[in-house]
Every structure is written in structure tokens, then in C-alpha cells.
Design a protein around this motif. Structure first.
Motif, short mmCIF file in Angstrom:
data_model
loop_
_atom_site.label_atom_id
_atom_site.label_comp_id
_atom_site.label_asym_id
_atom_site.label_seq_id
_atom_site.Cartn_x
_atom_site.Cartn_y
_atom_site.Cartn_z
N GLU A 136 12.04 8.55 5.36
CA GLU A 136 12.73 7.13 5.26
C GLU A 136 11.96 6.15 4.50
N GLY A 137 10.62 6.13 4.78
CA GLY A 137 9.72 5.19 3.96
C GLY A 137 9.84 5.53 2.37
N LEU A 138 9.75 6.78 2.18
CA LEU A 138 9.70 7.48 0.75
C LEU A 138 11.01 6.70 0.11
N LYS A 139 12.19 6.97 0.52
CA LYS A 139 13.54 6.54 0.18
C LYS A 139 13.48 5.32 -0.15
N ILE A 140 12.74 4.47 0.75
CA ILE A 140 12.97 2.87 0.55
C ILE A 140 12.31 2.71 -0.87
N LEU A 141 11.03 3.15 -0.84
CA LEU A 141 10.11 3.08 -2.16
C LEU A 141 10.83 3.47 -3.32
N ASP A 142 11.51 4.54 -3.41
CA ASP A 142 12.48 4.95 -4.17
C ASP A 142 13.39 4.17 -4.67
N HIS A 201 12.99 0.77 -4.60
CA HIS A 201 12.34 -0.21 -5.03
C HIS A 201 11.48 -0.02 -6.22
N PRO A 202 11.86 0.05 -7.45
CA PRO A 202 10.86 0.45 -8.45
C PRO A 202 9.77 -0.57 -8.70
N GLU A 203 9.92 -1.88 -8.37
CA GLU A 203 8.98 -2.51 -8.46
C GLU A 203 7.77 -2.54 -7.49
N PRO A 204 6.56 -2.82 -7.82
CA PRO A 204 5.70 -2.53 -6.72
C PRO A 204 5.59 -3.36 -5.39
N ILE A 205 5.53 -2.37 -4.34
CA ILE A 205 5.41 -3.05 -3.04
C ILE A 205 4.04 -3.25 -2.74
N THR A 236 2.71 8.32 -1.75
CA THR A 236 3.13 7.08 -2.36
C THR A 236 2.44 6.61 -3.45
N LEU A 237 1.25 7.59 -3.93
CA LEU A 237 0.40 7.28 -4.76
C LEU A 237 1.11 7.37 -6.16
N SER A 238 2.10 8.26 -6.43
CA SER A 238 2.28 8.68 -7.66
C SER A 238 3.34 7.63 -8.21
N HIS A 239 4.31 7.12 -7.15
CA HIS A 239 5.17 5.91 -7.75
C HIS A 239 4.63 4.52 -7.32
N HIS A 240 4.19 4.51 -6.51
CA HIS A 240 3.46 2.98 -6.22
C HIS A 240 2.01 2.97 -6.32
N ALA A 276 -7.53 10.03 5.35
CA ALA A 276 -6.83 8.92 5.13
C ALA A 276 -7.47 8.02 3.75
N ILE A 277 -8.73 7.96 3.88
CA ILE A 277 -9.41 7.17 3.14
C ILE A 277 -9.69 8.15 1.90
N ASN A 278 -9.74 9.36 1.98
CA ASN A 278 -10.05 10.33 0.62
C ASN A 278 -8.89 10.62 -0.20
N SER A 279 -7.62 10.74 0.82
CA SER A 279 -6.44 11.28 0.03
C SER A 279 -5.19 10.17 -0.18
N GLY A 280 -5.30 9.08 0.60
CA GLY A 280 -4.29 8.24 0.58
C GLY A 280 -4.93 6.86 0.07
N GLN A 281 -5.96 6.85 -0.34
CA GLN A 281 -6.56 5.50 -0.73
C GLN A 281 -6.41 4.41 0.16
N VAL A 282 -6.71 4.58 1.23
CA VAL A 282 -6.33 3.48 2.40
C VAL A 282 -7.29 2.30 2.11
#
Length: 137
Positions: free
Chosen positions: A37-43, A45-49, A70-74, A94-100
Motif C-alpha cells: 500500500e505504501g508503494l502504491k501511495i508513492l506511485d 505521488h511523483p513529486e518527492p515525499i 522506495t529508492l528507485s522512485h523516491h 536497513a542502514i546498508n540497503s534502505g539508506q535509513v
């Protein structure tokens, strides 16, 4: 001036609603109860969140997996991982792969959470300003 937007993702609707209550006066809060659901919301919203806050332990997709997707589109969004478990492997992943940007444990300290999100929004705004100035140069 328009409010900055934050996205909160947690499989517990009570947590999502609590986060909305904490932040709705200052930010536009988008809510999702799953990574999908989070990915759908991001899709939608093309502007950066500016800020994405997610729980680590969710069915079907962990918070780390969600943040990685989320890294590819945001790529400019500032990511915060929220969890009730102190699983050091999750933190490292999280730190290594998700850039937290920050890892916060549940139950959170209200002042710490609010100041972390405020700093994350400021960080996002500064990075956008730098991008604009570099483009202008």
C-alpha cells in the motif's frame, strides 16, 4: 506555504493513526498499513515525499524491503525505521540497503520522534535547495 508531506507505514492501524495525530498539525500525513500500500501511495505521488517512516516487522514485506524499493522512485526521501524489536541485524540491513536516516524503537519518545522528523524534513529541504542551485549553475 504548503505543508511538507510524510508517509507512515505500519501494519498496526493504531500506530498509523497515532503517528498521524502526532504530525498532522505540521505535516500532510499519508498513511499505509502495508509495504504494498505504501508503494502504491508513492506511485501516486511523483513529486518527492520528504520523509518516509516505516515499521520493520510487517507481514509480506519488511520495513527494510519496503525502504529498499522506495529508492528507485523516491531517492531523495529521508527514511526512518520504527520497530518494537531491537534486532541489530535489521538495523544493519536497513542502514546498508534502505539508506535509513534514523532507527527509532517503539515505544518512541515523543520529543525524540518529533525532533527527528523535523530534522529529516529540514535535511530533505536543504538537499532539494542544493540540487536546485547546482542545476542553476
Amino acid at each position: 506555504m504548503a505543508k511538507h508531506t510524510i508517509l507512515v507505514v505500519d501494519d498496526e492501524i493504531g500506530i498509523v493513526d497515532a503517528l498521524e495525530r502526532v504530525f498532522r498539525a505540521k505535516y500532510e500525513v499519508l498513511k499505509a498499513t502495508s509495504g504494498i500500500e505504501g508503494l502504491k501511495i508513492l506511485d501516486q505521488h511523483p513529486e518527492p515525499i520528504p520523509v518516509i517512516i516505516t515499521d520493520q516487522r510487517m507481514p509480506n514485506m519488511t520495513g527494510v524491503e519496503f525502504l529498499s524499493k522506495t529508492l528507485s522512485h523516491h531517492p531523495d526521501s529521508v527514511r526512518i525505521l520504527l520497530t518494537g524489536y531491537t534486532d541489530i541485524q535489521s538495523v544493519i540491513e536497513a542502514i546498508n540497503s534502505g539508506q535509513v536516516y534514523r532507527y527509532i524503537t517503539k515505544p518512541w519518545e515523543h520529543v525524540d520522534l518529533v525532533s527527528t522528523v523535523d530534522r529529516a524534513v529540514e535535511r530533505f529541504s536543504l538537499s532539494q535547495e542544493i540540487k536546485q542551485k547546482n542545476t542553476a549553475l
